[in-house]
Design a protein around this motif. Sequence first.
Motif, PDB file in Angstrom:
ATOM      1  N   TRP A 203       0.815  -1.220   0.000  1.00 10.47           N
ATOM      2  CA  TRP A 203       0.000   0.000   0.000  1.00 10.47           C
ATOM      3  C   TRP A 203       0.848   1.270   0.000  1.00 10.47           C
ATOM      4  CZ3 TRP A 203      -4.465  -1.047  -1.681  1.00 10.47           C
ATOM      5  CH2 TRP A 203      -5.126  -2.226  -1.327  1.00 10.47           C
ATOM      6  N   ILE A 204       1.996   1.237   0.663  1.00  7.69           N
ATOM      7  CA  ILE A 204       2.868   2.418   0.650  1.00  7.69           C
ATOM      8  C   ILE A 204       3.373   2.672  -0.773  1.00  7.69           C
ATOM      9  CG2 ILE A 204       5.053   3.369   1.474  1.00  7.69           C
ATOM     10  CD1 ILE A 204       4.627   1.902   4.088  1.00  7.69           C
ATOM     11  N   GLY A 205       3.792   1.621  -1.444  1.00  4.13           N
ATOM     12  CA  GLY A 205       4.226   1.763  -2.827  1.00  4.13           C
ATOM     13  C   GLY A 205       3.103   2.255  -3.718  1.00  4.13           C
ATOM     14  N   PHE A 206       1.904   1.726  -3.510  1.00  2.26           N
ATOM     15  CA  PHE A 206       0.755   2.147  -4.308  1.00  2.26           C
ATOM     16  C   PHE A 206       0.464   3.635  -4.129  1.00  2.26           C
ATOM     17  CE2 PHE A 206      -3.869   2.979  -3.825  1.00  2.26           C
ATOM     18  CZ  PHE A 206      -4.199   3.014  -5.173  1.00  2.26           C
ATOM     19  N   VAL A 207       0.434   4.105  -2.887  1.00  2.00           N
ATOM     20  CA  VAL A 207       0.102   5.508  -2.611  1.00  2.00           C
ATOM     21  C   VAL A 207       1.169   6.450  -3.168  1.00  2.00           C
ATOM     22  CG1 VAL A 207      -0.206   7.229  -0.789  1.00  2.00           C
ATOM     23  CG2 VAL A 207      -1.324   4.993  -0.595  1.00  2.00           C
ATOM     24  N   THR A 208       2.441   6.161  -2.915  1.00  2.00           N
ATOM     25  CA  THR A 208       3.506   7.057  -3.373  1.00  2.00           C
ATOM     26  C   THR A 208       3.595   7.081  -4.899  1.00  2.00           C
ATOM     27  OG1 THR A 208       5.109   5.260  -3.022  1.00  2.00           O
ATOM     28  CG2 THR A 208       4.893   6.917  -1.282  1.00  2.00           C
ATOM     29  N   PHE A 209       3.455   5.921  -5.538  1.00  2.00           N
ATOM     30  CA  PHE A 209       3.526   5.876  -7.001  1.00  2.00           C
ATOM     31  C   PHE A 209       2.339   6.595  -7.625  1.00  2.00           C
ATOM     32  CE2 PHE A 209       2.522   3.755 -11.067  1.00  2.00           C
ATOM     33  CZ  PHE A 209       3.693   4.030 -11.750  1.00  2.00           C
ATOM     34  N   SER A 210       1.138   6.355  -7.102  1.00  2.00           N
ATOM     35  CA  SER A 210      -0.063   6.985  -7.648  1.00  2.00           C
ATOM     36  C   SER A 210       0.001   8.503  -7.489  1.00  2.00           C
ATOM     37  CB  SER A 210      -1.313   6.449  -6.940  1.00  2.00           C
ATOM     38  OG  SER A 210      -1.401   5.053  -7.058  1.00  2.00           O
ATOM     39  N   ALA A 211       0.413   8.961  -6.297  1.00  2.00           N
ATOM     40  CA  ALA A 211       0.498  10.400  -6.054  1.00  2.00           C
ATOM     41  C   ALA A 211       1.553  11.053  -6.943  1.00  2.00           C
ATOM     42  CB  ALA A 211       0.795  10.665  -4.584  1.00  2.00           C
ATOM     43  N   ALA A 212       2.685  10.377  -7.126  1.00  2.00           N
ATOM     44  CA  ALA A 212       3.752  10.914  -7.976  1.00  2.00           C
ATOM     45  C   ALA A 212       3.278  11.045  -9.419  1.00  2.00           C
ATOM     46  CB  ALA A 212       4.987  10.013  -7.907  1.00  2.00           C
ATOM     47  N   LEU A 213       2.605  10.018  -9.916  1.00  2.00           N
ATOM     48  CA  LEU A 213       2.121  10.053 -11.294  1.00  2.00           C
ATOM     49  C   LEU A 213       1.035  11.110 -11.471  1.00  2.00           C
ATOM     50  CD1 LEU A 213       2.362   8.773 -14.059  1.00  2.00           C
ATOM     51  CD2 LEU A 213       0.721   7.019 -13.345  1.00  2.00           C
ATOM     52  N   GLY A 214       0.115  11.210 -10.504  1.00  2.00           N
ATOM     53  CA  GLY A 214      -0.938  12.207 -10.586  1.00  2.00           C
ATOM     54  C   GLY A 214      -0.392  13.625 -10.572  1.00  2.00           C
TER      55      GLY A 214
END
Length: 567
Positions: A203-214
Amino acid sequence: MTDTAQKQPHDPKWWTLVAVCTGVFMLLLDITIVNVALFDIQEDLDASLSDVQWVIDAYALSLAALLLTAGSLADLFGRKRVFVIGLLLFTGGSVLCGSATSVLFLSLSRAAQGIGGAAMFATALALLASAFTGKDRGVAFAAFGATTGLSVAIGPVVGGVLVSGLSWRWIFFVNIPICVVALVVTIFRVQESHNPRAGRPDWIGFVTFSAALGALVYGLIEAGQHSWGETKVVLCLVGSAVLLALFVVSQLKRRDPMFDLALLRKPTFTGGLVAAFGISAGVFALFTYLVLYLQGVLGFSAVKAGLIFLFLSGTSFLAAIVAGRLTEHVPVKWLIAPGFLVAGVGLLLMYGVDNSADPSQWHHLIAGLLVTGAGIGMINPPLASTAVGVVPPAQSGMASGANSTFRQVGIATGIAALGSILAQQVTSDVERGLSGVVPPQALGPLSEAISSGQVRVAAQIAGDGKAGEAVGRVGTQAYVDGLNTVLLIGAILCLVAGAICLVLIRQSDFDNAGRYDAPPAGGGGADSGGEQPKHVDPAAHEVPLEGGAHAAGAHVAPEDDAEIATT
């Protein structure tokens, strides 16, 4: 599986194939038909260029952000369950898209579609792999490949017919009956499968990657509306870089990361990621602006625009069939790198498009579409093998998911960046060409409308006199010049990606892939007969891609026949 089971007339594995192919057909058809509806969506919802970018990017962002996580959830909680949830989310998002009364609501609904699409993409091949063994698996993958190729090829034409004959809303409503079929078959006929060794989602990877891409995509789109030095744009780009660094750190610290960064040590794997990003950012991202050109500048109907794009999609489909057969005899680097060269040449042939609606003047556009389609068809079949064909079997799902994620990242960032470049050039040309011709306060709205391809609308707003004529003339030339600029950038991206792939992709990486120790006695997979070999040929199993093509290297782990690439 026994001979008796194989001869059963209602063997559930064939229902699994029906369900997966039906769902993926709906998914890919909806992606390809949206482009030809963009102009009608613009007019109906009074959308700007940035609005149109978000209609496409909202889907690509949610799909890219969730692919790897959806695969983990499917392994843990059940692939059938996640596939059904994906079908429901995608169809619910489709209903909301078709009912949208504002472009914001449409973009949010597209994001919901992307979440459902990620769940379906992440489980489709895994469901087939768990249901089929031996020669039947090859038949299933071939049918899957044919389905994806057909949906991509006919999408623009189907979209044009729906938009012109009914409304743009029906490109989304058409998903409902298709989903009902897939849903009924999946619930009542498809068997559940899990990965018994699945770990918890990252979940940490998911949140950081999604936020970075957004943050990255938002910053790129805003740059086109303002400037690259705007405070909001700079903060978004810096924030994206920080979040991406946090994502990298989180992956290095985690025992079972969402994306194992050690995979990047394989040059061929990295080359595959470059190829996935390059074909999306350099080619597919341009389709949005080409469609706006055909309909907004040349005044084509949605059907006519769809038929024009059939030159590209049809050629891509045919070239992929040929390239798929060549993958058995030709090293993949000699398909992917030349494919980028061909695609780049195709974009250069399109470079120089003008404002003529005279069919005799379309030869360079049609030639460019044909050549670009051939390049796409050369790249797609061997592309997945650069991911799953060079990693251990147990990491094939992660590797394939990463490759698919880079495709979506390329779409999202390519549309945002190229659109911003086009918009800034159009704004500059319009302000220079119309200064003193129209009131200063009208320059901003006119630039925004022309950047969106609504040249004819902008001219009508300016009136029937000299001002209207000037807006039509200057606006048309400004958009055409901006389109030629991004076509040139796309061609350069293709040529650079091809050169990088030529250097990075190595046959030796395939020859050394797929090694593992044999399992204990009695621990073999469903079709193993108990003992597994020490080495598996990377071409032993094939996973289909767009256009009916196949990619060697989608291995099944020896301990669990159902563990396979999830996208």
